[in-house]
Write an enzyme that holds these catalytic residues in place. Structure first.
Site, PDB file in Angstrom:
ATOM      1  N   ASP A 122      15.715  32.394  41.527  1.00  6.56           N
ATOM      2  CA  ASP A 122      15.648  30.713  40.323  1.00  6.56           C
ATOM      3  C   ASP A 122      17.229  30.857  40.169  1.00  6.56           C
ATOM      4  O   ASP A 122      17.761  31.838  39.636  1.00  6.56           O
ATOM      5  CB  ASP A 122      14.702  30.694  39.217  1.00  6.56           C
ATOM      6  CG  ASP A 122      14.581  29.606  38.704  1.00  6.56           C
ATOM      7  OD1 ASP A 122      15.492  29.075  37.896  1.00  6.56           O
ATOM      8  OD2 ASP A 122      13.421  28.629  38.803  1.00  6.56           O
ATOM      9  N   TYR A 139      17.004  11.485  45.875  1.00  4.67           N
ATOM     10  CA  TYR A 139      15.755  12.555  46.120  1.00  4.67           C
ATOM     11  C   TYR A 139      14.626  11.933  46.776  1.00  4.67           C
ATOM     12  O   TYR A 139      14.728  12.915  47.665  1.00  4.67           O
ATOM     13  CB  TYR A 139      15.212  12.007  44.053  1.00  4.67           C
ATOM     14  CG  TYR A 139      14.365  13.235  44.088  1.00  4.67           C
ATOM     15  CD1 TYR A 139      14.532  14.342  43.713  1.00  4.67           C
ATOM     16  CD2 TYR A 139      13.321  13.182  43.762  1.00  4.67           C
ATOM     17  CE1 TYR A 139      13.454  15.585  43.742  1.00  4.67           C
ATOM     18  CE2 TYR A 139      12.338  13.492  44.044  1.00  4.67           C
ATOM     19  CZ  TYR A 139      12.494  15.412  43.784  1.00  4.67           C
ATOM     20  OH  TYR A 139      11.556  16.057  43.308  1.00  4.67           O
TER      21      TYR A 139
END
Ligand code: UDP
Length: 358
Positions: A47, A167
């Site tokens: 991450d 998106y």
């Protein structure tokens, strides 16, 4: 049993499955980490901490079955090795949240599409074909106005939604990539279309409505309903979401499929505002804010969004454990107990009650 999987056969010596979670310090990812470690699996998280929080994983820092790397999936030089180790990869690393999507439209496309492709290429090039679970979104249905959204319906990309439609495009591209790599290279892909996941560790900073309403209600501040509040959503507790996702992946170890993952109870945003006020016993009033003021551009919100869960239920027999009221109560309790740190607008910790999902 949530962990039971008769088809699970670890391919290497050692216990449990090898699980790689990209974006594993985020809201959904960190709950997946909790679930798999509780099931006795080994978990590797990568991450970049752009929106995820290391503190979401604090409970596991000393666990020998847990490993964390701070890196961007677009550039991480050890991605091939991590993918080669994994039996299953949850690919969640993405730019998410409507405020972030509007603020960084080019990053959305780069990170979400190129990141997914890089991960799939690594899966293709390793000797072993890991199972890939791709995080898609109800946003792919766009302005499809059907009362209930089924996986075989058309995806309606609407330019009316402002730059937010980038998106949707990125998630449709990810789905197409997953299907293509499955067909061409035999990499099994589970494509999960998440419908408004909510619960502990979600932050309101990037626009998500439930944590924003809860924070406002607990402080007796006006609840900011955007665009009238007649628009509807169907909210699913993250602790249900991760169990459903694991069940789907267990069920489809070698198959490729697309499935909605969410809850099919539909509620308008205005009703949600009233519900949060009521559960919190709050003195908050409701303040209607126009969409232009809320989002800073002409923006047509999605009017309704409710999933068909037939496929999820038929494949897994999944049943929800959390009602929306329970989720809201938990979030109110956490907010009140001061368990949410607001440093930099992020939540820290929240492990309470997650045992219920285990
Ligand atoms: N929303 C709202 N007030 C807020 C934040 C969001 O009324 O403070 C509305 C938003 O316009 C949308 C709904 O709540 O209609 C859900 O928004 P969210 O960003 O959580 O999810 P999405 O729109 O992606 O489903």
């Amino acid at each position: 049993m949530l962990c039971e999987d008769p088809t699970a056969a670890p391919r290497v010596e050692g216990k449990g499955m090898h699980i790689l979670v990209t974006g594993g310090a985020g809201f959904i990812g960190s709950h997946l980490v909790d679930l798999h470690l509780a099931c006795g699996d080994q978990v590797h998280v990568v991450d970049d901490l752009s929106t995820g929080q290391r503190s979401n994983l604090a409970a596991h820092e000393d666990n020998p079955d847990f490993r964390f790397d701070q890196a961007d999936v677009l550039t991480w030089d050890r991605l091939d090795r991590a993918v080669g180790w994994a039996d299953r990869i949850y690919h969640l690393a993405a730019v998410v949240g409507v405020y972030r999507v509007l603020a960084e439209p080019t990053k959305v496309l780069a990170t979400n599409i190129a990141g997914c492709e890089r991960m799939l290429r690594a899966a293709r090039d390793g000797g072993w074909k890991p199972q890939v679970v791709l995080a898609s979104s109800s946003e792919v249905y766009g302005h499809n106005d059907e009362q209930v959204l089924r996986e075989d319906q058309d995806l309606v990309v609407s330019t009316r939604a402002g730059t937010r439609w980038g998106y949707s495009v990125s998630k449709i591209a990810d789905e197409a990539l997953g299907l293509s790599y499955a067909q061409r290279f035999g990499i099994p892909a589970v494509i999960a279309r998440f419908f408004n996941t909510v619960g502990p560790r979600q932050v309101g900073r990037y626009g998500m409505v439930v944590p924003r309403f809860v924070a406002q209600a607990v402080r007796n501040e006006p609840i900011t309903v955007f665009g009238g509040g007649a628009q509807t959503r169907s909210f699913c507790d993250v602790r249900d979401t991760v169990v459903a996702l694991n069940a789907l992946a267990n069920r489809s170890r070698t198959d490729t499929l697309i499935a909605n993952v969410g809850n099919d109870r539909e509620i308008s945003i205005l009703e949600l505002a009233r519900l949060v006020i009521q559960r919190a016993g709050s003195r908050s009033t409701i303040r209607d804010i126009g969409l232009r003021e809320a989002y800073g551009e002409d923006f047509e919100d999605i009017r309704r969004r409710r999933p068909s869960l037939d496929r999820l239920r038929n494949l897994t027999g999944f049943k929800h454990r959390y009602t929306l009221e329970e989720t809201i109560d938990d979030l109110i309790a956490v907010e009140r107990q001061g368990l949410i740190g607001e440093k930099d607008g992020h939540c820290t910790l929240v492990r309470h009650q997650s045992e219920r999902a285990a």
